[in-house]
Design an enzyme around this catalytic site. Structure first.
Site, PDB file in Angstrom:
ATOM      1  N   ARG A 148      -5.500  -4.416  -7.483  1.00  0.00           N
ATOM      2  CA  ARG A 148      -4.423  -5.072  -6.902  1.00  0.00           C
ATOM      3  C   ARG A 148      -3.703  -5.810  -8.107  1.00  0.00           C
ATOM      4  O   ARG A 148      -4.082  -6.546  -8.619  1.00  0.00           O
ATOM      5  CB  ARG A 148      -4.524  -5.935  -5.814  1.00  0.00           C
ATOM      6  CG  ARG A 148      -3.576  -6.967  -5.525  1.00  0.00           C
ATOM      7  CD  ARG A 148      -3.890  -7.659  -4.127  1.00  0.00           C
ATOM      8  NE  ARG A 148      -3.667  -6.756  -3.116  1.00  0.00           N
ATOM      9  CZ  ARG A 148      -3.553  -7.259  -1.886  1.00  0.00           C
ATOM     10  NH1 ARG A 148      -3.533  -8.358  -1.450  1.00  0.00           N
ATOM     11  NH2 ARG A 148      -3.683  -6.123  -0.970  1.00  0.00           N
TER      12      ARG A 148
ATOM     13  N   CYS B 167       1.312  -5.348   8.661  1.00  0.00           N
ATOM     14  CA  CYS B 167       0.064  -5.168   7.417  1.00  0.00           C
ATOM     15  C   CYS B 167      -0.756  -6.415   7.569  1.00  0.00           C
ATOM     16  O   CYS B 167      -1.800  -6.431   7.009  1.00  0.00           O
ATOM     17  CB  CYS B 167       0.686  -4.569   6.273  1.00  0.00           C
ATOM     18  SG  CYS B 167       1.773  -5.895   5.558  1.00  0.00           S
TER      19      CYS B 167
ATOM     20  N   GLN C   6      -2.871   0.709   2.369  1.00  0.00           N
ATOM     21  CA  GLN C   6      -2.425   0.154   3.698  1.00  0.00           C
ATOM     22  C   GLN C   6      -1.653   1.281   4.577  1.00  0.00           C
ATOM     23  O   GLN C   6      -2.202   1.206   5.858  1.00  0.00           O
ATOM     24  CB  GLN C   6      -1.352  -1.034   3.455  1.00  0.00           C
ATOM     25  CG  GLN C   6      -0.515  -1.621   4.724  1.00  0.00           C
ATOM     26  CD  GLN C   6      -1.723  -2.451   5.583  1.00  0.00           C
ATOM     27  OE1 GLN C   6      -2.464  -3.335   5.025  1.00  0.00           O
ATOM     28  NE2 GLN C   6      -1.930  -2.216   6.631  1.00  0.00           N
TER      29      GLN C   6
ATOM     30  N   ARG D   2      -8.316  -0.391   7.731  1.00  0.00           N
ATOM     31  CA  ARG D   2      -8.457  -0.330   6.397  1.00  0.00           C
ATOM     32  C   ARG D   2      -9.840   0.025   6.031  1.00  0.00           C
ATOM     33  O   ARG D   2      -9.867   0.878   5.007  1.00  0.00           O
ATOM     34  CB  ARG D   2      -8.043  -1.473   5.951  1.00  0.00           C
ATOM     35  CG  ARG D   2      -6.625  -1.984   5.997  1.00  0.00           C
ATOM     36  CD  ARG D   2      -5.683  -1.256   5.197  1.00  0.00           C
ATOM     37  NE  ARG D   2      -5.810  -1.381   3.722  1.00  0.00           N
ATOM     38  CZ  ARG D   2      -5.519  -2.493   3.064  1.00  0.00           C
ATOM     39  NH1 ARG D   2      -4.803  -3.721   3.519  1.00  0.00           N
ATOM     40  NH2 ARG D   2      -5.884  -2.495   1.721  1.00  0.00           N
TER      41      ARG D   2
HETATM   42  N1  NVA Z   1       4.505  -7.071   0.873  1.00  0.00           N
HETATM   43  C1  NVA Z   1       3.303  -7.881   0.873  1.00  0.00           C
HETATM   44  C2  NVA Z   1       2.267  -7.258   1.273  1.00  0.00           C
HETATM   45  C3  NVA Z   1       1.011  -7.971   1.474  1.00  0.00           C
HETATM   46  C4  NVA Z   1      -0.143  -7.261   2.047  1.00  0.00           C
HETATM   47  C5  NVA Z   1       3.101  -8.476  -0.646  1.00  0.00           C
HETATM   48  O1  NVA Z   1       3.064  -7.805  -1.278  1.00  0.00           O
HETATM   49  O2  NVA Z   1       3.030  -9.683  -0.824  1.00  0.00           O
HETATM   50  N1   CP Z   2      -2.698  -6.025   4.302  1.00  0.00           N
HETATM   51  C1   CP Z   2      -3.201  -6.691   3.162  1.00  0.00           C
HETATM   52  O1   CP Z   2      -3.340  -6.057   2.072  1.00  0.00           O
HETATM   53  O2   CP Z   2      -3.700  -7.877   3.232  1.00  0.00           O
HETATM   54  P1   CP Z   2      -4.504  -8.633   2.084  1.00  0.00           P
HETATM   55  O3   CP Z   2      -3.325  -9.237   1.161  1.00  0.00           O
HETATM   56  O4   CP Z   2      -5.236  -9.697   2.775  1.00  0.00           O
HETATM   57  O5   CP Z   2      -5.587  -7.733   1.235  1.00  0.00           O
END
Ligand code: NVA
Ligand code: CP
Length: 310
Positions: A108, A270, A138, A298
């Site tokens: 991430r 999400c 997701q 997920r």
């Molecule tokens: N669009 C959000 C999704 C979090 C799962 C973000 O990038 O923070």
């Molecule tokens: N939806 C999702 O990716 O959640 P987190 O940010 O908690 O991993």
């Protein structure tokens, strides 16, 4: 099980054919059934998989850790703040080193380029656990959820309201790969990226789906089978939060907008949600909401992704 996905990175849904994506969803469905039957198979027995975070996470962190454990592999959950990346080691060198130890890397990151670099310089599959551009794991889980609730994907109308962000991009790719009709309503200036719209329109042409990009929330939800939203200020956009709350207000998922869709509409998010902003308590806790099924899926879909790629 097909082998054409083996060794590939999973950075964006855009790079995969409908057939390949379908294989992931079908395996996710099967692994979910096996899980409920108490028959988790150790499909990645003895492997080691790195799960790396530049940003916070609840669902992704835990669902990957559990998925990897239940597949018989070990997960190394790493925060970049504790890696030499923090002190200036390059992403390329990190990718090369990780490939000498691990069988796969889940990451991430802020910049999507970091994932591309990790994948280009390493020799093991890299799986996108969210970047500024997309959130493919997701949306793969969400497609499984839509299929479970609606028994099909083709011709399903999905309306996405709010910010044209990473989740919206992956949804545009995922929906149009499967012949869905997707309508995206955002305020002016918050539309999805032009290249994403262009690619999604091409995929829709090939799959028999359609794409509508509008600034009109009611138009988007008209006749929708699914309504989807996400936070108005993503991780990295926090400084714009108060500005965004004002401009996005007309795109809130509340009882009034839900009543404009089909009677059996499902509402998706999400998570994490900013309750009272992009979605009201009454909707997220109401009868149309499937948000916790999404969160669960997920786990199952990521098992399928890991198994097929690694
Ligand atoms: N669009 C959000 C999704 C979090 C799962 C973000 O990038 O923070
Ligand atoms: N939806 C999702 O990716 O959640 P987190 O940010 O908690 O991993």
């Amino acid at each position: 099980m097909s082998t054409n996905l083996k060794g590939r990175s999973f950075l964006t849904i855009k790079d995969f054919t409908q057939e390949e994506l379908k294989e992931i969803i079908d395996l996710g469905e099967r692994l979910k059934l096996d899980h409920y039957a108490g028959k988790d198979e150790k499909l990645l027995n003895g492997k080691s998989i790195g799960v790396i975070f530049e940003k916070p996470s609840t669902r992704t962190r835990i669902s990957f850790a559990v998925a990897i454990f239940e597949l018989g592999a070990q997960a190394l959950i790493l925060d970049t703040s504790n890696m030499q990346l923090k002190r200036g080691e390059t992403v390329a060198d990190t990718g090369k080193v990780l490939s000498r130890y691990l069988h796969g890397v889940v990451a991430r990151v802020y910049s999507h380029k970091t994932l591309e670099e990790l994948s280009d310089h390493g020799t093991v599959p890299v799986i996108n656990a969210l970047s500024d551009f997309s959130h493919p794991c997701q949306i793969m889980g969400d497609l499984l959820t839509v299929k479970e609730k609606k028994n099909k994907l083709e011709k399903i109308k999905i309306a996405y309201l709010g910010d044209g962000n990473n989740v919206c991009h992956s949804l545009l790719f995922g929906a149009t790969k499967f012949g869905m009709n997707i309508a995206v309503a955002t305020p002016k200036g918050y539309e999805p990226k032009k290249d994403v719209i262009k690619d999604a329109k091409q995929f829709a042409k090939e799959s028999g789906g359609s794409v509508l990009i509008t600034n009109n929330a009611e138009k988007a939800v008209n006749d929708a089978d699914v309504i989807y939203t996400d936070v108005w200020a993503s991780m990295g956009d926090e400084t714009q939060h108060s500005k965004r709350v004002k401009v996005m207000k007309p795109y809130q998922i509340n009882d009034s907008i839900v009543s404009k869709a089909k009677k059996d509409v499902i509402v998706m998010h999400c998570l994490p949600a900013h309750r009272g902003e992009e979605i009201t308590d009454s909707v997220i806790d109401g009868i149309h909401s499937v948000v916790f099924d999404q969160a669960e899926n997920r786990l199952h879909i990521q098992k399928a992704i890991l198994t097929l790629l690694i």
